[in-house]
Design a protein around this motif. Structure first.
Motif, PDB file in Angstrom:
ATOM      1  N   SER A 102       0.841  -1.199   0.000  1.00 53.81           N
ATOM      2  CA  SER A 102       0.000   0.000   0.000  1.00 53.81           C
ATOM      3  C   SER A 102       0.876   1.249   0.000  1.00 53.81           C
ATOM      4  CB  SER A 102      -0.913   0.007   1.232  1.00 53.81           C
ATOM      5  OG  SER A 102      -1.790  -1.086   1.218  1.00 53.81           O
ATOM      6  N   ASP A 103       0.512   2.235  -0.808  1.00 57.34           N
ATOM      7  CA  ASP A 103       1.211   3.515  -0.794  1.00 57.34           C
ATOM      8  C   ASP A 103       1.105   4.126   0.602  1.00 57.34           C
ATOM      9  OD1 ASP A 103       1.392   2.978  -3.481  1.00 57.34           O
ATOM     10  OD2 ASP A 103      -0.086   4.489  -4.081  1.00 57.34           O
TER      11      ASP A 103
ATOM     12  N   THR B 108      -1.012   5.325   5.800  1.00 59.57           N
ATOM     13  CA  THR B 108      -1.144   4.371   4.706  1.00 59.57           C
ATOM     14  C   THR B 108      -2.412   4.617   3.904  1.00 59.57           C
ATOM     15  OG1 THR B 108       0.045   2.716   6.012  1.00 59.57           O
ATOM     16  CG2 THR B 108      -1.243   1.917   4.131  1.00 59.57           C
ATOM     17  N   LYS B 109      -2.274   4.496   2.593  1.00 54.40           N
ATOM     18  CA  LYS B 109      -3.426   4.647   1.711  1.00 54.40           C
ATOM     19  C   LYS B 109      -4.372   3.471   1.899  1.00 54.40           C
ATOM     20  CE  LYS B 109      -4.639   5.144  -3.198  1.00 54.40           C
ATOM     21  NZ  LYS B 109      -4.100   5.235  -4.574  1.00 54.40           N
ATOM     22  N   PRO B 110      -5.643   3.714   2.232  1.00 53.51           N
ATOM     23  CA  PRO B 110      -6.576   2.598   2.445  1.00 53.51           C
ATOM     24  C   PRO B 110      -6.936   1.924   1.127  1.00 53.51           C
ATOM     25  CG  PRO B 110      -7.745   4.686   2.580  1.00 53.51           C
ATOM     26  CD  PRO B 110      -6.286   5.024   2.470  1.00 53.51           C
ATOM     27  N   PRO B 111      -7.011   0.590   1.100  1.00 54.29           N
ATOM     28  CA  PRO B 111      -7.448  -0.102  -0.121  1.00 54.29           C
ATOM     29  C   PRO B 111      -8.840   0.344  -0.529  1.00 54.29           C
ATOM     30  CG  PRO B 111      -6.530  -1.647   1.473  1.00 54.29           C
ATOM     31  CD  PRO B 111      -6.711  -0.348   2.189  1.00 54.29           C
ATOM     32  N   ARG B 112      -9.066   0.485  -1.821  1.00 57.66           N
ATOM     33  CA  ARG B 112     -10.365   0.972  -2.297  1.00 57.66           C
ATOM     34  C   ARG B 112     -11.509   0.071  -1.877  1.00 57.66           C
ATOM     35  NH1 ARG B 112      -9.292   3.090  -8.515  1.00 57.66           N
ATOM     36  NH2 ARG B 112      -7.823   4.761  -7.976  1.00 57.66           N
ATOM     37  N   GLU B 113     -11.236  -1.232  -1.854  1.00 56.09           N
ATOM     38  CA  GLU B 113     -12.322  -2.151  -1.528  1.00 56.09           C
ATOM     39  C   GLU B 113     -12.755  -2.043  -0.073  1.00 56.09           C
ATOM     40  OE1 GLU B 113      -8.386  -4.449  -1.289  1.00 56.09           O
ATOM     41  OE2 GLU B 113      -9.367  -2.982  -2.618  1.00 56.09           O
ATOM     42  N   ARG B 114     -11.944  -1.383   0.756  1.00 53.07           N
ATOM     43  CA  ARG B 114     -12.291  -1.247   2.163  1.00 53.07           C
ATOM     44  C   ARG B 114     -12.986   0.074   2.477  1.00 53.07           C
ATOM     45  NH1 ARG B 114      -7.542  -3.838   5.946  1.00 53.07           N
ATOM     46  NH2 ARG B 114      -7.530  -5.903   4.990  1.00 53.07           N
ATOM     47  N   LEU B 115     -13.076   0.935   1.492  1.00 54.92           N
ATOM     48  CA  LEU B 115     -13.733   2.214   1.699  1.00 54.92           C
ATOM     49  C   LEU B 115     -15.229   2.066   1.490  1.00 54.92           C
ATOM     50  CD1 LEU B 115     -11.249   4.643  -0.095  1.00 54.92           C
ATOM     51  CD2 LEU B 115     -11.505   4.257   2.357  1.00 54.92           C
ATOM     52  N   ASP B 116     -15.986   2.440   2.490  1.00 54.79           N
ATOM     53  CA  ASP B 116     -17.441   2.388   2.410  1.00 54.79           C
ATOM     54  C   ASP B 116     -17.943   3.759   1.961  1.00 54.79           C
ATOM     55  OD1 ASP B 116     -20.182   2.262   2.759  1.00 54.79           O
ATOM     56  OD2 ASP B 116     -20.065   1.108   4.616  1.00 54.79           O
ATOM     57  N   PRO B 117     -18.531   3.848   0.759  1.00 50.80           N
ATOM     58  CA  PRO B 117     -18.977   5.160   0.265  1.00 50.80           C
ATOM     59  C   PRO B 117     -20.073   5.785   1.122  1.00 50.80           C
ATOM     60  CG  PRO B 117     -19.828   3.397  -1.117  1.00 50.80           C
ATOM     61  CD  PRO B 117     -18.835   2.766  -0.181  1.00 50.80           C
ATOM     62  N   ASN B 118     -20.708   4.963   1.957  1.00 47.82           N
ATOM     63  CA  ASN B 118     -21.790   5.468   2.802  1.00 47.82           C
ATOM     64  C   ASN B 118     -21.320   5.908   4.183  1.00 47.82           C
ATOM     65  OD1 ASN B 118     -23.785   4.839   0.795  1.00 47.82           O
ATOM     66  ND2 ASN B 118     -23.621   2.673   1.414  1.00 47.82           N
TER      67      ASN B 118
END
Length: 322
Positions: free
Chosen positions: A254-255, A269-279
């Motif tokens: 991770s960046d 650390t840059k969070p993985p996209r799949e772990r980001l909840d858009p809500n």
């Protein structure tokens, strides 16, 4: 504004024996976590099955400590890992159990807060740094480094092993990162004051400026000076201290953004996209990464002289010290 300082156009460095201990440890933990999650299990499920504590499984997945072979083997057996995945775990485990390059010879003169940076920067495919006081370590000449190290030591230590070890560590670090056959794409942003802040003799300063000028012409290096008259640099950037973003390519490490203060540093650390909840709003740590990254972007976009002007500034500094 893009959230990437340098858009990734190169593949991540492939996993293998050339990986550093730190990188292998992180990737091993991520592989174990992914295998566990694919099986629909919690850390507690795995811990109970292999008769260890939940904290042991958590430390393995988060790479907080050097992994233990019997724990990794027990996890692989419990999860019924296939031959290919087991081979990858074995390769990562073997590398993760070895010492880092600086741990034996330079362990006593390497502060703990630098361990992660030194263990990962040679794995990066792109590095962007901002240094507010001095020439960054990766670009320092031996004479420039010598003066900096000496001023941080007691006079009685000048002829002892401490000075020689610190200088040797800096040279090896430079060689491991900048001396690779395929070095990272680097953008160095230096505060304009670096041109006039005297370090060592006049000859030391001239040699350092000449070396920076040579580096600025290399295809994988971009060197820019942060102008003192730009308010974004004069306010937020000066207060932030030195920073660096390391990028590793998709699907690998991770960046992260490294922010250094006196005798300490923080890693975001840059969070993985799949772990980001858009809500849901981002967590404080996720916000910290974006906040520091945006500051680097603003320094680069609003505070820096162009590469061409920066080279002219170096030419002027070389004449001044000649």
């Amino acid at each position: 504004m893009s959230s990437d300082l340098n858009p990734i156009v190169r593949l991540a460095r492939p996993a293998g024996p050339d990986w550093t201990k730190t990188a292998a440890n992180i990737m091993l933990g991520r592989a174990v976590r992914d295998l566990r999650q694919e099986a629909g299990l919690t850390q507690k499920d795995v811990a109970q099955a292999i008769h260890v504590s939940v904290s042991t499984v958590n430390r393995l997945e988060t790479a907080e400590t050097t992994p233990v072979r019997r724990t990794v083997d027990a996890v692989a057996n419990f999860l019924k890992v296939g031959e290919r995945a087991r081979d990858e775990l074995t390769m990562l485990l073997s590398r993760a159990m070895e010492p880092e390059w600086f741990q034996h010879r330079f362990g006593d003169c390497t502060p703990d807060y630098l361990h992660r940076l030194l263990g990962l920067e040679s794995m990066a495919i792109a590095i962007t740094t901002y240094d507010v006081r001095l020439v960054p370590g990766l670009l320092q000449t031996p004479e420039y480094t010598d003066h900096i190290v000496r001023t941080g030591l007691h006079l009685s230590e000048w002829d002892g092993p401490e000075l020689a070890l610190r200088l040797a560590q800096r040279r090896e670090r430079q060689e491991r990162v900048m001396g690779q056959a395929d070095p990272p794409q680097c953008t160095f942003m230096l505060d304009q004051s670096v041109l006039v802040r005297k370090v060592g003799t006049k000859g030391t300063m001239r040699g350092q400026m000449v070396y920076l000028r040579e580096m600025a012409d290399l295809p994988h290096i971009t060197l820019r000076f942060v102008l003192s008259g730009r308010m974004i640099a004069g306010n937020a950037a000066a207060m932030a201290g030195s920073m660096a973003q390391l990028q590793f390519g998709r699907g690998r490490l991770s960046d992260f953004v490294y922010a250094e203060q006196y005798q300490r540093a923080d890693y975001f650390t840059k969070p993985p996209r799949e772990r980001l909840d858009p809500n849901k709003p981002p967590t404080p740590r996720q916000s910290d990464y974006e906040r520091h990254l945006q500051l680097l972007l603003r320094i680069q976009g609003e505070g820096c002289a162009s590469p061409a002007k920066s080279r002219r500034m170096l030419d002027k500094a070389i004449r001044r010290y000649s």
